[in-house]
Enzyme design. Structure first.
Site, mmCIF file in Angstrom:
data_model
loop_
_atom_site.group_PDB
_atom_site.id
_atom_site.type_symbol
_atom_site.label_atom_id
_atom_site.label_comp_id
_atom_site.label_asym_id
_atom_site.label_seq_id
_atom_site.Cartn_x
_atom_site.Cartn_y
_atom_site.Cartn_z
ATOM 1 N N ILE A 102 4.282 2.383 5.308
ATOM 2 C CA ILE A 102 4.249 2.200 3.574
ATOM 3 C C ILE A 102 6.069 2.928 3.893
ATOM 4 O O ILE A 102 6.305 3.603 4.269
ATOM 5 C CB ILE A 102 3.700 3.300 2.591
ATOM 6 C CG1 ILE A 102 2.198 2.813 2.871
ATOM 7 C CG2 ILE A 102 4.007 2.428 1.291
ATOM 8 C CD1 ILE A 102 1.739 3.885 2.108
ATOM 9 N N GLY A 150 12.897 -0.899 -4.013
ATOM 10 C CA GLY A 150 13.275 -0.604 -5.525
ATOM 11 C C GLY A 150 12.192 0.069 -6.605
ATOM 12 O O GLY A 150 12.513 0.085 -7.537
ATOM 13 N N THR A 151 10.719 -0.200 -6.367
ATOM 14 C CA THR A 151 10.157 0.345 -7.563
ATOM 15 C C THR A 151 9.161 1.316 -7.140
ATOM 16 O O THR A 151 8.549 1.858 -6.194
ATOM 17 C CB THR A 151 9.165 -1.279 -7.640
ATOM 18 O OG1 THR A 151 8.318 -1.246 -6.450
ATOM 19 C CG2 THR A 151 10.097 -2.308 -7.620
ATOM 20 N N HIS A 195 6.181 1.063 -6.662
ATOM 21 C CA HIS A 195 5.429 0.964 -5.896
ATOM 22 C C HIS A 195 4.823 1.986 -5.046
ATOM 23 O O HIS A 195 4.012 1.912 -4.495
ATOM 24 C CB HIS A 195 5.144 -0.432 -6.034
ATOM 25 C CG HIS A 195 3.817 -1.795 -4.840
ATOM 26 N ND1 HIS A 195 4.093 -1.405 -3.457
ATOM 27 C CD2 HIS A 195 3.030 -1.763 -5.026
ATOM 28 C CE1 HIS A 195 3.056 -2.252 -2.709
ATOM 29 N NE2 HIS A 195 1.968 -2.441 -3.913
ATOM 30 N N PHE A 226 -4.421 12.308 9.644
ATOM 31 C CA PHE A 226 -3.319 10.694 8.386
ATOM 32 C C PHE A 226 -2.317 10.505 9.733
ATOM 33 O O PHE A 226 -1.408 11.422 10.529
ATOM 34 C CB PHE A 226 -3.272 11.953 8.013
ATOM 35 C CG PHE A 226 -1.927 11.582 6.598
ATOM 36 C CD1 PHE A 226 -2.939 10.986 5.611
ATOM 37 C CD2 PHE A 226 -0.855 11.282 6.770
ATOM 38 C CE1 PHE A 226 -1.977 10.301 4.211
ATOM 39 C CE2 PHE A 226 -0.075 11.594 5.677
ATOM 40 C CZ PHE A 226 -0.508 10.184 4.294
#
Length: 157
Positions: A81, A85-86, A88, A113
């Site tokens: 990940i 810029g959001t 999310h 993990f």
């Protein structure tokens, strides 16, 4: 990078353990490096395993739960990940982390993990176990899953 102080991996006998490696499909080069690192550890320890791909890191918890409910002794969850810029990034990172923790606690089985939460692609390349990488988080996640499964086997007699 926090690689200093990490324990050595490998060197355990995981014969008889059934492990499922579940990996997202985003950021293929990094993810494939993580998978290769996990496979190296699993091959070296004698565990039986298979690799399953899911669309992204958000889907890792539900697939991990299904694998463990179907009889796997451990899961290695691998994903990438990268911050954008959001918000999310925050939502997906939190959902994957919280979901995988819940799966481990609900099933009583280990989830290694190996979800990388990164500011940029280079951080992932540095952690993917590729040639020139400084760390191998796929290897570390698989090793943690195996070692925890062995500890749980011992504790449960």
């Amino acid at each position: 990078m926090a690689g200093s102080g990490a324990p050595e991996t490998g060197g355990v006998d995981a014969s008889g353990l059934n492990v499922v490696v579940i990996a997202g499909t985003w950021h293929e080069v990094i993810t494939n490096g993580l998978i290769a690192g996990a496979e190296r550890v699993l091959d070296a320890t004698g565990a039986t395993y298979r690799v399953v791909r899911v669309p992204g890191s958000f889907e890792l918890p539900v697939a991990a739960k299904a694998a463990l409910d179907a009889g796997a002794d451990a899961v290695v969850a691998l994903g990438v990940i990268i911050r954008g810029g959001t918000p999310h990034f925050d939502f997906v990172s939190s959902a994957a982390t919280d979901g995988l923790t819940r799966v481990a606690l609900d099933t009583g089985k280990p989830v290694g993990f190996g979800v990388l939460t990164l500011d940029d692609e280079q951080q992932g390349l540095d952690r993917a176990g590729l040639e020139g990488s400084k760390e191998d988080k796929g290897e570390e996640a698989a090793d943690a899953a195996i070692r925890t499964a062995l500890v749980l086997r011992e504790l449960r007699g």
